[in-house]
Motif scaffolding. Sequence first.
Motif, PDB file in Angstrom:
ATOM      1  N   ILE A  29     -14.241 -20.617 -15.638  1.00  0.00           N
ATOM      2  CA  ILE A  29     -14.211 -19.151 -15.728  1.00  0.00           C
ATOM      3  C   ILE A  29     -14.184 -18.783 -17.202  1.00  0.00           C
ATOM      4  O   ILE A  29     -13.323 -19.241 -17.955  1.00  0.00           O
ATOM      5  CB  ILE A  29     -12.964 -18.584 -15.018  1.00  0.00           C
ATOM      6  CG1 ILE A  29     -12.960 -18.986 -13.539  1.00  0.00           C
ATOM      7  CG2 ILE A  29     -12.912 -17.069 -15.159  1.00  0.00           C
ATOM      8  CD1 ILE A  29     -11.666 -18.656 -12.820  1.00  0.00           C
ATOM      9  N   VAL A  30     -15.153 -17.976 -17.612  1.00  0.00           N
ATOM     10  CA  VAL A  30     -15.232 -17.546 -19.004  1.00  0.00           C
ATOM     11  C   VAL A  30     -14.728 -16.107 -19.088  1.00  0.00           C
ATOM     12  O   VAL A  30     -15.344 -15.189 -18.536  1.00  0.00           O
ATOM     13  CB  VAL A  30     -16.667 -17.645 -19.550  1.00  0.00           C
ATOM     14  CG1 VAL A  30     -16.701 -17.218 -21.020  1.00  0.00           C
ATOM     15  CG2 VAL A  30     -17.201 -19.058 -19.394  1.00  0.00           C
ATOM     16  N   LEU A  31     -13.609 -15.916 -19.786  1.00  0.00           N
ATOM     17  CA  LEU A  31     -13.036 -14.587 -19.996  1.00  0.00           C
ATOM     18  C   LEU A  31     -13.542 -14.047 -21.328  1.00  0.00           C
ATOM     19  O   LEU A  31     -13.313 -14.651 -22.382  1.00  0.00           O
ATOM     20  CB  LEU A  31     -11.511 -14.653 -19.994  1.00  0.00           C
ATOM     21  CG  LEU A  31     -10.860 -15.183 -18.708  1.00  0.00           C
ATOM     22  CD1 LEU A  31      -9.350 -15.297 -18.902  1.00  0.00           C
ATOM     23  CD2 LEU A  31     -11.175 -14.284 -17.532  1.00  0.00           C
ATOM     24  N   THR A  52      -8.703 -23.089 -22.779  1.00  0.00           N
ATOM     25  CA  THR A  52      -8.993 -23.336 -24.182  1.00  0.00           C
ATOM     26  C   THR A  52      -9.640 -22.091 -24.799  1.00  0.00           C
ATOM     27  O   THR A  52     -10.253 -21.287 -24.096  1.00  0.00           O
ATOM     28  CB  THR A  52      -9.942 -24.532 -24.369  1.00  0.00           C
ATOM     29  OG1 THR A  52     -11.148 -24.292 -23.634  1.00  0.00           O
ATOM     30  CG2 THR A  52      -9.292 -25.818 -23.879  1.00  0.00           C
ATOM     31  N   THR A  53      -9.497 -21.959 -26.108  1.00  0.00           N
ATOM     32  CA  THR A  53     -10.110 -20.848 -26.836  1.00  0.00           C
ATOM     33  C   THR A  53     -11.438 -21.311 -27.415  1.00  0.00           C
ATOM     34  O   THR A  53     -11.466 -22.208 -28.264  1.00  0.00           O
ATOM     35  CB  THR A  53      -9.191 -20.363 -27.960  1.00  0.00           C
ATOM     36  OG1 THR A  53      -7.916 -20.002 -27.425  1.00  0.00           O
ATOM     37  CG2 THR A  53      -9.796 -19.153 -28.671  1.00  0.00           C
ATOM     38  N   ARG A  54     -12.530 -20.705 -26.970  1.00  0.00           N
ATOM     39  CA  ARG A  54     -13.845 -21.086 -27.498  1.00  0.00           C
ATOM     40  C   ARG A  54     -14.074 -20.445 -28.860  1.00  0.00           C
ATOM     41  O   ARG A  54     -14.485 -21.103 -29.813  1.00  0.00           O
ATOM     42  CB  ARG A  54     -14.949 -20.669 -26.531  1.00  0.00           C
ATOM     43  CG  ARG A  54     -16.353 -20.866 -27.080  1.00  0.00           C
ATOM     44  CD  ARG A  54     -17.404 -20.302 -26.149  1.00  0.00           C
ATOM     45  NE  ARG A  54     -17.530 -21.109 -24.943  1.00  0.00           N
ATOM     46  CZ  ARG A  54     -18.308 -20.772 -23.907  1.00  0.00           C
ATOM     47  NH1 ARG A  54     -18.993 -19.630 -23.947  1.00  0.00           N
ATOM     48  NH2 ARG A  54     -18.382 -21.548 -22.862  1.00  0.00           N
ATOM     49  N   ASP A  55     -13.807 -19.136 -28.947  1.00  0.00           N
ATOM     50  CA  ASP A  55     -13.965 -18.399 -30.196  1.00  0.00           C
ATOM     51  C   ASP A  55     -13.169 -17.108 -30.085  1.00  0.00           C
ATOM     52  O   ASP A  55     -12.363 -16.945 -29.152  1.00  0.00           O
ATOM     53  CB  ASP A  55     -15.442 -18.122 -30.509  1.00  0.00           C
ATOM     54  CG  ASP A  55     -16.185 -17.518 -29.329  1.00  0.00           C
ATOM     55  OD1 ASP A  55     -15.623 -16.632 -28.652  1.00  0.00           O
ATOM     56  OD2 ASP A  55     -17.335 -17.933 -29.061  1.00  0.00           O
ATOM     57  N   ALA A  87      -6.997 -13.936 -28.692  1.00  0.00           N
ATOM     58  CA  ALA A  87      -7.529 -15.030 -27.874  1.00  0.00           C
ATOM     59  C   ALA A  87      -6.563 -16.199 -27.831  1.00  0.00           C
ATOM     60  O   ALA A  87      -6.362 -16.816 -26.775  1.00  0.00           O
ATOM     61  CB  ALA A  87      -8.882 -15.462 -28.420  1.00  0.00           C
ATOM     62  N   THR A  88      -5.939 -16.519 -28.961  1.00  0.00           N
ATOM     63  CA  THR A  88      -4.981 -17.628 -29.004  1.00  0.00           C
ATOM     64  C   THR A  88      -3.751 -17.319 -28.161  1.00  0.00           C
ATOM     65  O   THR A  88      -3.237 -18.173 -27.418  1.00  0.00           O
ATOM     66  CB  THR A  88      -4.581 -17.920 -30.455  1.00  0.00           C
ATOM     67  OG1 THR A  88      -5.749 -18.206 -31.223  1.00  0.00           O
ATOM     68  CG2 THR A  88      -3.624 -19.101 -30.528  1.00  0.00           C
ATOM     69  N   VAL A 123     -11.422 -21.091 -18.882  1.00  0.00           N
ATOM     70  CA  VAL A 123     -10.436 -21.569 -17.905  1.00  0.00           C
ATOM     71  C   VAL A 123     -11.125 -22.573 -16.992  1.00  0.00           C
ATOM     72  O   VAL A 123     -12.097 -22.243 -16.296  1.00  0.00           O
ATOM     73  CB  VAL A 123      -9.864 -20.413 -17.062  1.00  0.00           C
ATOM     74  CG1 VAL A 123      -8.814 -20.941 -16.091  1.00  0.00           C
ATOM     75  CG2 VAL A 123      -9.284 -19.334 -17.967  1.00  0.00           C
ATOM     76  N   GLY A 124     -10.638 -23.819 -17.004  1.00  0.00           N
ATOM     77  CA  GLY A 124     -11.199 -24.841 -16.134  1.00  0.00           C
ATOM     78  C   GLY A 124     -10.766 -24.637 -14.685  1.00  0.00           C
ATOM     79  O   GLY A 124      -9.663 -24.155 -14.408  1.00  0.00           O
TER      80      GLY A 124
END
Length: 366
Positions: A187-189, A216-219, A199-200, A225-226
């Motif tokens: 899931i990409v938020l 995890t934070t992509r950017d 984001a962090t 979210v896995g």
Amino acid sequence: MTKLMSLISLAVAVAAVNAPAAHADRVKDLTTIAGVRDNHITGFGLVVGLDGTGDDIRSPAVKTALTKMMKRLGLTIDPTDLKAKNVAAVAITAELPAFGKPGMAIDITASSLGNATSLAGGTLLAAPIKGPDGKTWAVAQGALSVGGVSAGGANASQKKNHLTVGIIPGGATVEGDAPTQMPDKQIVLLLKDPDFTTATRMTAALNQALGADLVTTRDAGSVIVGITPEAKKDVPALIAKLEAVEVEPDVPAKVVVDEKTGTIVVGEAVSLRPAAITFGSLVVEVQETPQVSQPDALTKGKTTVVKQTDLKVDEQDHPLRVLSKATTVGDVAAALAALGAKPRDLVSILRALKAAGALRAELEMI
């Protein structure tokens, strides 16, 4: 001065944001899910039943559309026989929601395309609404709600609100399933306001809520979210759990100034460094008084009107004042109020403070 104090008083009241908030923002309000979004759809239609306020019937668009519609209904008519001004061509816009299903009702907006003066009292005839792919996703029809009125006579008229745009709540029926897919691997938020700090914080809050390091934070604009094998059995429940998590977003230090109205809004992260400041208000008054120049009776001169101009310049001096260091929005409001400047004077003062490095914030002009 009174208006300024009222404005500053409001800013001081807003200073309550400096106190710890009872609740932070929900992830649902801070983000959207990649691939899950509304879709813009557009159509063309005819509004009938107008009281002489429709388009000029000589318009080719109206004549062609009305003739074709009547032909579909089994009535053939010569376009030259159309005389009335009770029809208007409109553009129809709507939003097809994610996961929209056939039979779902959505709101539509109808906007005049021609020279109609009012859509009040009109009824939109059945019209298809299409997407960029050319497919019909909904069909609209119904009585328009304009929310305005126009009245007038031969020498006077009065209009309230905008009359050439109307809405129909629930005026379109969805005809097909919106092309939206549920996430299956991750899931990409997507953050509505990208920010690394926010984001962090979101990543940490979601990992704590899930009890595992799945986020995890992509950017600055996206958090990943896995989806575990167990969560795949009920992805909607996982998304609902993520949306309910609360996060305290980080906000930039910003002062927004609307020069057209003299409105100034100070953000909570704004601070001031000590500075010395003085300003003067310059008022220029120009008054023209017409005077008649009358020549003697025995001369050949002509009577003329001569304008006499009176010019007055008033500059108000203010003593040099010292702004103390201000670290909260309440302190900033109090410091600006102490200057005794009017809102429009504050616009120039804020610019000067920014240029001098004393205003620790971004200055945005709108």
